[in-house]
Design a protein around this motif. Sequence first.
Motif, PDB file in Angstrom:
ATOM      1  N   ILE A   1       2.826 122.379 -29.602  1.00  0.00           N
ATOM      2  CA  ILE A   1       4.226 122.030 -29.883  1.00  0.00           C
ATOM      3  C   ILE A   1       5.059 122.118 -28.603  1.00  0.00           C
ATOM      4  N   VAL A   2       4.894 123.207 -27.872  1.00  0.00           N
ATOM      5  CA  VAL A   2       5.659 123.400 -26.642  1.00  0.00           C
ATOM      6  C   VAL A   2       5.337 122.317 -25.619  1.00  0.00           C
ATOM      7  N   GLU A   3       4.059 121.919 -25.542  1.00  0.00           N
ATOM      8  CA  GLU A   3       3.630 120.942 -24.546  1.00  0.00           C
ATOM      9  C   GLU A   3       4.093 119.535 -24.874  1.00  0.00           C
ATOM     10  N   HIS A   4       4.114 119.174 -26.155  1.00  0.00           N
ATOM     11  CA  HIS A   4       4.334 117.776 -26.526  1.00  0.00           C
ATOM     12  C   HIS A   4       5.712 117.483 -27.110  1.00  0.00           C
ATOM     13  N   PHE A   5       6.461 118.503 -27.512  1.00  0.00           N
ATOM     14  CA  PHE A   5       7.742 118.244 -28.167  1.00  0.00           C
ATOM     15  C   PHE A   5       8.860 119.076 -27.544  1.00  0.00           C
ATOM     16  N   SER A   6      10.033 118.466 -27.480  1.00  0.00           N
ATOM     17  CA  SER A   6      11.214 119.154 -26.981  1.00  0.00           C
ATOM     18  C   SER A   6      11.879 119.924 -28.114  1.00  0.00           C
ATOM     19  N   SER A   7      12.809 120.797 -27.733  1.00  0.00           N
ATOM     20  CA  SER A   7      13.680 121.424 -28.720  1.00  0.00           C
ATOM     21  C   SER A   7      14.428 120.294 -29.437  1.00  0.00           C
ATOM     22  N   PRO A   8      14.656 120.358 -30.764  1.00  0.00           N
ATOM     23  CA  PRO A   8      14.575 121.529 -31.630  1.00  0.00           C
ATOM     24  C   PRO A   8      13.270 121.666 -32.432  1.00  0.00           C
ATOM     25  N   ILE A   9      12.228 120.928 -32.102  1.00  0.00           N
ATOM     26  CA  ILE A   9      10.978 121.063 -32.843  1.00  0.00           C
ATOM     27  C   ILE A   9      10.375 122.434 -32.561  1.00  0.00           C
ATOM     28  N   GLU A  10      10.262 123.250 -33.609  1.00  0.00           N
ATOM     29  CA  GLU A  10       9.804 124.628 -33.438  1.00  0.00           C
ATOM     30  C   GLU A  10       8.319 124.790 -33.768  1.00  0.00           C
ATOM     31  N   ARG A  11       7.903 124.229 -34.906  1.00  0.00           N
ATOM     32  CA  ARG A  11       6.538 124.463 -35.367  1.00  0.00           C
ATOM     33  C   ARG A  11       6.242 123.552 -36.556  1.00  0.00           C
ATOM     34  N   VAL A  12       5.004 123.623 -37.044  1.00  0.00           N
ATOM     35  CA  VAL A  12       4.653 122.957 -38.289  1.00  0.00           C
ATOM     36  C   VAL A  12       5.199 123.798 -39.436  1.00  0.00           C
ATOM     37  N   ILE A  13       5.926 123.154 -40.343  1.00  0.00           N
ATOM     38  CA  ILE A  13       6.583 123.899 -41.425  1.00  0.00           C
ATOM     39  C   ILE A  13       6.225 123.301 -42.778  1.00  0.00           C
ATOM     40  N   THR A  14       6.499 124.063 -43.821  1.00  0.00           N
ATOM     41  CA  THR A  14       6.399 123.566 -45.185  1.00  0.00           C
ATOM     42  C   THR A  14       7.775 123.085 -45.638  1.00  0.00           C
ATOM     43  N   LEU A  15       7.818 122.396 -46.750  1.00  0.00           N
ATOM     44  CA  LEU A  15       9.104 121.929 -47.273  1.00  0.00           C
ATOM     45  C   LEU A  15      10.050 123.091 -47.549  1.00  0.00           C
ATOM     46  N   ASP A  16       9.504 124.223 -47.969  1.00  0.00           N
ATOM     47  CA  ASP A  16      10.336 125.384 -48.286  1.00  0.00           C
ATOM     48  C   ASP A  16      11.012 125.967 -47.056  1.00  0.00           C
ATOM     49  N   GLU A  17      10.512 125.635 -45.860  1.00  0.00           N
ATOM     50  CA  GLU A  17      11.040 126.229 -44.639  1.00  0.00           C
ATOM     51  C   GLU A  17      12.060 125.342 -43.929  1.00  0.00           C
ATOM     52  N   MET A  18      12.443 124.231 -44.516  1.00  0.00           N
ATOM     53  CA  MET A  18      13.333 123.290 -43.843  1.00  0.00           C
ATOM     54  C   MET A  18      14.681 123.902 -43.478  1.00  0.00           C
ATOM     55  N   THR A  19      15.178 124.803 -44.306  1.00  0.00           N
ATOM     56  CA  THR A  19      16.478 125.418 -44.033  1.00  0.00           C
ATOM     57  C   THR A  19      16.387 126.535 -43.006  1.00  0.00           C
ATOM     58  N   GLN A  20      15.172 126.954 -42.668  1.00  0.00           N
ATOM     59  CA  GLN A  20      14.978 128.114 -41.794  1.00  0.00           C
ATOM     60  C   GLN A  20      14.800 127.748 -40.327  1.00  0.00           C
ATOM     61  N   VAL A  21      14.682 126.465 -40.011  1.00  0.00           N
ATOM     62  CA  VAL A  21      14.420 126.032 -38.636  1.00  0.00           C
ATOM     63  C   VAL A  21      15.449 124.999 -38.209  1.00  0.00           C
ATOM     64  N   THR A  22      15.568 124.817 -36.898  1.00  0.00           N
ATOM     65  CA  THR A  22      16.422 123.743 -36.389  1.00  0.00           C
ATOM     66  C   THR A  22      15.652 122.426 -36.317  1.00  0.00           C
ATOM     67  N   GLY A  23      14.333 122.516 -36.395  1.00  0.00           N
ATOM     68  CA  GLY A  23      13.506 121.313 -36.400  1.00  0.00           C
ATOM     69  C   GLY A  23      12.055 121.668 -36.539  1.00  0.00           C
ATOM     70  N   GLY A  24      11.293 120.791 -37.171  1.00  0.00           N
ATOM     71  CA  GLY A  24       9.885 121.084 -37.363  1.00  0.00           C
ATOM     72  C   GLY A  24       9.090 119.869 -37.776  1.00  0.00           C
ATOM     73  N   ILE A  25       7.783 120.059 -37.813  1.00  0.00           N
ATOM     74  CA  ILE A  25       6.842 119.020 -38.227  1.00  0.00           C
ATOM     75  C   ILE A  25       6.398 119.318 -39.647  1.00  0.00           C
ATOM     76  N   ILE A  26       6.503 118.324 -40.514  1.00  0.00           N
ATOM     77  CA  ILE A  26       6.127 118.481 -41.917  1.00  0.00           C
ATOM     78  C   ILE A  26       4.952 117.561 -42.208  1.00  0.00           C
ATOM     79  N   ASN A  27       3.854 118.116 -42.695  1.00  0.00           N
ATOM     80  CA  ASN A  27       2.715 117.311 -43.101  1.00  0.00           C
ATOM     81  C   ASN A  27       2.890 116.929 -44.569  1.00  0.00           C
ATOM     82  N   LEU A  28       3.263 115.674 -44.790  1.00  0.00           N
ATOM     83  CA  LEU A  28       3.556 115.198 -46.148  1.00  0.00           C
ATOM     84  C   LEU A  28       3.273 113.703 -46.207  1.00  0.00           C
TER      85      LEU A  28
END
Length: 215
Positions: free
Chosen positions: A80-107
Motif C-alpha cells: 500500500i505504501v509503495e503503490h498508493f498515496s495518502s489517503p489510501i490506508e489499507r485493505v478494509i471491509t465495508l464495516d470499516e469505511m467510516t474508520q479510515v480516510t481511504g482504503g481498498i475494498i474487495n467487492l
Amino acid sequence: MKEDQLHVESFEELNRELRSFPEPDYSLQMPKNAKGYAVIGNCNRAREQRLINEIINKISPFKKVFIVNEQPLHASPEFIVEHFSSPIERVITLDEMTQVTGGIINLDWTVPSSLKILLMLINAMSDECVVFFATGSHAEQVKERVSLVAHLCDKIVISLDKQNPNSFRAGWFLSHDQVMQRANFALWQKVNLEEGYQYNLTVLSSEQMRQLNVV
C-alpha cells in the motif's frame, strides 16, 4: 494462448466465453456526497493501479477515497505504501469505511446486490468521498463492466498499454462504441532511459482516440 498473442478479432469471442453480465440497474444512484470513477485496465500491463493513484493525487485531500476492486487484491501494508498515496490506508471491509480516510475494498461490484449495499453505506456517511470502480487487475470485457456503473460515474477512464497492439487496438475499437463516448483513454508507454526507465502517460478523449491511425 497468452493475452498478448490474441488477435483483436478474437476479443469478442473470448468475452462471450468468459462470463455474462447482468443488465445495468438504473434505479441505483450515486449518493450526493460521493463522486464515482470507473477506471478499468484492459490488459496485464495497463497499469490500472498506477492510473488510479495519479487521479487520487489530483483529488482534494478533504475527501475520503475508496478503491473498490472487483477482483480481490490482497495487499500488505508495504505494498500500500509503495503503490498508493495518502489517503489510501489499507485493505478494509465495508464495516470499516467510516474508520479510515481511504482504503481498498474487495467487492464484486458487477453483482447488483453488492453494489446496492456499497451505495447504501456511502449514503449513510456524512463525509464527502470519491469511489473508484476498478478490476483490481485487468479485464477484457471492458464495455460490459463500464455499462454497469457508467450512470454512477462522473468519469470513465480506460487504461491501455500503448505498446501492446492488442491493448491499443482494442481501446481504439472501444472508442467507436456509443457506450464509451464519455470515456477517456489513458495510454501508458514505457521509455528506457540511461538509468532505468519511466512510464509516460497520455490521456485522450474518445473523439481523440478515434482519430488515431490504427492499422
